[in-house]
Design a protein around this motif. Structure first.
Motif, short mmCIF file in Angstrom:
data_model
loop_
_atom_site.label_atom_id
_atom_site.label_comp_id
_atom_site.label_asym_id
_atom_site.label_seq_id
_atom_site.Cartn_x
_atom_site.Cartn_y
_atom_site.Cartn_z
N TYR A 1 11.59 44.94 45.73
CA TYR A 1 10.59 44.08 45.10
C TYR A 1 11.16 42.69 44.83
N ASP B 1 0.75 45.29 40.28
CA ASP B 1 2.21 45.15 40.25
C ASP B 1 2.77 45.76 38.97
N LEU C 1 7.28 43.16 39.13
CA LEU C 1 7.88 43.55 40.41
C LEU C 1 6.85 43.32 41.50
N GLY D 1 6.18 44.58 46.69
CA GLY D 1 6.55 45.91 47.19
C GLY D 1 5.72 46.33 48.37
N ARG E 1 4.49 51.12 48.54
CA ARG E 1 5.49 51.01 47.49
C ARG E 1 6.63 51.96 47.78
#
Lengths: 194, 295
Positions: free
Chosen positions: B120, B154, B280, B283, B290
């Motif tokens: 990330y 996020d 983060l 991703g 993710r």
């Protein structure tokens, strides 16, 4: 010299001596807005205003010399300035004879200004290396204002002390006229009727 | 007669001025042992006892006048000291705030190095506001938005653990839904037993998290740590990266565990004193999905 002729110098000498001692021992240790009160110029100016230019100048010289001696300063500096103050105040009385009650205030402020600025100028001339700053100017202004503030009480005190010993004091002239068998001013013929 | 008076006055004045100048000149050019200096020392010796006596006698009057001056000086000094105190107080507050911020930012840096979030792009953001009514809707505002690469969904972490996720993202601000919000649920894993469950806040006490849907034979003890599962299964889907600390087990009731498969946690992150958080981001863009692990 007769007793009456000695009265004024004796009173002025005692006044000058006590005043300078009190100034040095007490008054100069009191500061207002960071400035010490200096009563000596006010004293000299008052003597000049009340007694005339010659007594004023002599008194100024004597007080100035005494101050220089007592404070271990360069002899002649303060006396030179105080001669000027005493003489100028005396000449103002002799030429204008101001009767306004606030005259001592203006004369006191002028005397303080002459003493403060003149002393600073003479010190610079004698080689004292000090910068001319806004702080110095502020102190000069505060000293002049304080001089004006204390001028009336000092003048009243000097008047009270020398009262009756002045050569042309109206009260003394009147008293002498009565005691020597003179007529009262009311019963005396006028100048114009002679 | 008048002329004689004038002449006498002028002569006296000139004599006095000349004497003064003479004294000044002589004194100025003399050394310490010269006659005028000796006279001056003699006068001082005579005057000093008189001056001392006068000084003692006039001390009360001097003190009285001095009191006025001292009072004015003291008032001025008091005002200056008050201003100085206020200035220093502001500095202390600033320093303390800076120390607290520094501690949180260090935590964020350590968090990144301690946990597997390299996939990330962390965006550090300052908390700008907080929802005052946090019983049902526990959200905070941060000063990073889509302009900084923040997107809805996020994960948001602090220096010590999971905070929540971005629920709304605008140009330069975002709303973060905390894990204590009633709408929030997180797939968690008990670190000790590796059992999975769903972490939700208790109704009426958001800081008491419940971990439910645990397996029937799950084992848990007080103090066990629960981390994000990072699950992508349909049952316990998680938008969060794996292994981010969520909370510690505070209460395990055997009956409750047996009947409702539920234990109680306390959030690890200090959610009520957040100043900085890290979002983060990226991703999904980096990996297409993710960094998540299966259950």
């Amino acid at each position: 010299m007769s007793e009456t002729n000695w009265q004024l110098p004796l009173r002025l000498a005692a006044l000058g001596f006590v005043a300078v001692i009190v100034q040095i021992a007490a008054v100069s240790q009191v500061t207002i807005f960071g400035v010490s009160i200096d009563l000596a110029p006010l004293l000299v100016a008052s003597v000049g205003l009340l007694a005339g230019s010659l007594p004023g100048a002599v008194f100024g010289f004597a007080v100035g010399l005494f101050v220089d001696l007592a404070l271990v300063q360069t002899l002649g500096v303060t006396s030179l300035l105080y001669i000027l103050i005493g003489y100028a105040a005396g000449r103002l009385r002799e030429l204008r004879d101001p009767a306004h009650g606030l005259v001592p205030v203006f004369v006191g402020a002028a005397a303080t200004a002459i003493a403060t600025v003149g002393f600073a100028l003479l010190q610079f001339l004698l080689g004292v290396d000090a910068p001319v700053s806004w702080l110095l100017l502020r102190q000069v202004v505060v000293a002049i204002l304080l001089g004006a503030l204390f001028a009336l009480p000092v003048h009243a005190l000097v008047r009270r002390i020398v009262e009756g010993a002045l050569p042309d004091d109206p009260r003394r002239r009147r008293r002498r006229a009565y005691t020597t068998g003179g007529l009262s001013p009311l019963s005396r013929p006028s100048q114009g009727s002679r | 007669m008048y002329d004689r008076q004038v002449r006498r006055r002028r002569v006296t004045l000139i004599v006095l001025v000349v004497v003064s100048l003479f004294l000044l000149t002589i004194y100025f050019g003399e050394d310490e042992g010269s006659p005028l200096h000796s006279v001056q020392r003699g006068v001082i010796a005579v005057l000093s006892p008189i001056q001392e006596g006068a000084s003692r006698a006039l001390k009360p009057a001097r003190d009285l006048f001095g009191w006025f001056g001292d009072t004015m000086d003291a008032k001025k000094e008091r005002d200056q000291l008050r201003a100085q105190r206020d200035r220093l107080l502001r500095q202390v507050v600033d320093y303390q705030a800076a120390i607290a911020e520094n501690r949180q930012l260090r935590g964020l840096v350590n968090m990144r190095s301690s946990y597997d979030v390299d996939a990330y792009t962390p965006v550090t953001a300052r908390v700008t506001f907080r929802n005052p009514n946090n019983l049902f809707r526990d959200t905070i505002g941060i000063d990073a938005g889509t302009g900084a690469g923040v997107h809805v969904g996020d994960a948001v972490i602090s220096g010590s653990g999971l905070v929540g996720h971005v629920s709304t993202a605008a140009g330069n601000t975002s709303i973060v839904t905390l894990i204590t919000d009633q709408r929030s649920y997180v797939s968690g894993r008990l670190l000790a037993s590796q059992d999975l469950g769903l972490v939700k806040p208790s109704l009426g006490d958001p800081l008491d998290l419940q971990m439910s849907q645990l397996p029937r034979r799950a084992t848990a003890r007080v103090g066990d740590v629960v981390v994000t599962a990072g699950s992508i299964s349909d049952r316990l889907e998680s938008p969060y990266p794996p292994k981010i600390p969520i909370g510690t087990v505070t209460r395990v009731d055997a009956e409750e565990l047996a009947s409702n498969n539920r234990i109680h946690l306390s959030p690890i992150a200090d959610l009520r004193h957040l100043d900085f958080v890290q979002v983060l981001t990226g991703g999904d863009d980096a990996d297409g999905a993710r960094a998540q692990t299966g259950p």
